[in-house]
Design an enzyme around this catalytic site. Structure first.
Site, mmCIF file in Angstrom:
data_model
loop_
_atom_site.group_PDB
_atom_site.id
_atom_site.type_symbol
_atom_site.label_atom_id
_atom_site.label_comp_id
_atom_site.label_asym_id
_atom_site.label_seq_id
_atom_site.Cartn_x
_atom_site.Cartn_y
_atom_site.Cartn_z
ATOM 1 N N LYS A 199 0.860 -1.186 0.000
ATOM 2 C CA LYS A 199 0.000 0.000 0.000
ATOM 3 C C LYS A 199 0.896 1.235 0.000
ATOM 4 C CE LYS A 199 -3.692 2.339 2.526
ATOM 5 N NZ LYS A 199 -4.570 2.303 3.722
ATOM 6 N N LYS A 253 -2.124 -1.574 -3.753
ATOM 7 C CA LYS A 253 -3.002 -0.400 -3.709
ATOM 8 C C LYS A 253 -2.147 0.857 -3.783
ATOM 9 C CE LYS A 253 -6.457 1.879 -0.795
ATOM 10 N NZ LYS A 253 -7.133 1.888 0.519
#
Length: 330
Positions: A199, A253
């Site tokens: 992320k 992400k």
């Protein structure tokens, strides 16, 4: 010209729709979709998110109706995120461990109305903290180990409310192993963990923070725990550690700016790999489409097709119901 003379014409396979279908290397189906939803207080409530045209915050009863829509469309799973008002936020994110918080109530409603639908819940403190960070703060520092204890408590109330996939998005070191150990010790060995393993500290999260009420709360930024956008090898090390701690699935992400990471993760580890087409990506497509600059439907499908081509087994996308309808229509 020499290739043409030898009979080589790449365009032959592209001439007709049936031929293009026969030689297509990747296929997008409804089974690839996870539908993220935002839950808010109230009854019969739908609150538009201004920075995400077409996306609403839904009250628990409306979330139940949306879950029934997901089942009707064939979408296998949904992901829940709460909009927590300021009066329920504190420095410790205490509401995260409340067994009657919005997410837990939504899990119970979805499980009651659609028992065959997968329920995925976010584990991080940012929707609940008054400072807007994913972890606990001591001074200006996000403290790792104390945060993990809070995340374990949050995961446990979500599982007891009926969630099937715990998805820690906080990026604290060691949280996957700690949550797995706690789940197993409590008899929840079959609950899956999808780690937000790679992320990045991205500018594409802005509309999401509006949707969960974290934009105005956030003090500073998240670069001390989220990945530097220019780092790829570090992302692979994060994924490797989460797999070693027994993550069942991993996520990259955001999505479109990090397709190279999706590819490298899938190629190196071969584990179920997911990509999140985040709020900023969704908002860009919608804004351009609404201004008539692009064909939104085609851009939407092209974007998620790119995730599949890069190696993603599934995609979290706010476009999920529209994609599902488009696929069903052929």
């Amino acid at each position: 010209m020499a290739d043409i003379l030898r009979g080589r014409r790449m365009r032959r396979n592209r001439r007709t729709e049936w031929s293009r279908r026969l030689v297509r290397e990747h296929t997008l189906t409804v089974d690839d979709l996870i539908w993220p939803m935002f839950v808010t207080e109230g009854t019969a409530t739908r609150e538009p998110v201004p920075s995400m045209p077409g996306v609403d915050r839904l009250s628990v009863d409306e979330i139940g109706a949306a879950a029934e829509e997901a089942v009707a469309l064939g979408i296998p799973a949904i992901a829940l995120f709460p909009y927590t008002k300021a009066d329920k936020r504190d420095p410790l994110g205490s509401e995260a461990a409340n067994p009657d918080n919005l997410v837990c109530r939504a899990c119970r409603e979805i499980a009651r109305r659609t028992p065959g639908l997968g329920i995925m819940t976010d584990v991080a403190l940012d929707p609940y903290t008054s400072h807007g960070h994913d972890g606990l703060m001591v001074g200006d520092e996000i403290v790792n180990d104390a945060t993990i204890s809070a995340l374990v408590a949050q995961a446990m109330v979500q599982v007891e409310a009926g969630c099937h996939i715990i998805a820690p998005s906080d990026m604290m070191d060691g949280r996957i192993g700690a949550i797995r150990a706690a789940l197993d010790a409590a008899g929840h060995e079959n609950v899956q963990i999808m780690a937000y393993a790679a992320k990045f500290a991205s500018a594409f999260y802005g509309p999401f923070r509006d949707a969960v009420g974290a934009s105005s709360a956030l003090k500073g930024d998240k670069r001390t725990y989220q990945l530097d956008p220019l780092n790829a090898l570090e992302a692979l090390r994060e994924v490797e550690l989460d797999i070693a701690e027994a993550a069942d699935m991993v996520m990259v992400k955001p999505g479109m700016p990090y397709l190279d990471i999706v590819w490298r993760v899938k190629e190196r580890f071969g584990v179920p790999t997911f990509a999140y087409m985040v709020s900023g990506e969704y908002a860009m497509i919608e804004a351009a489409a609404r201004n008539g600059w692009i064909d939104g439907e085609k851009a939407m499908l092209e974007a998620v097709g790119g995730f599949k081509r890069a190696g993603a087994d599934g995609i979290l996308t706010y476009h999920a119901p529209r994609i599902a309808r488009r696929l069903a229509a052929g």
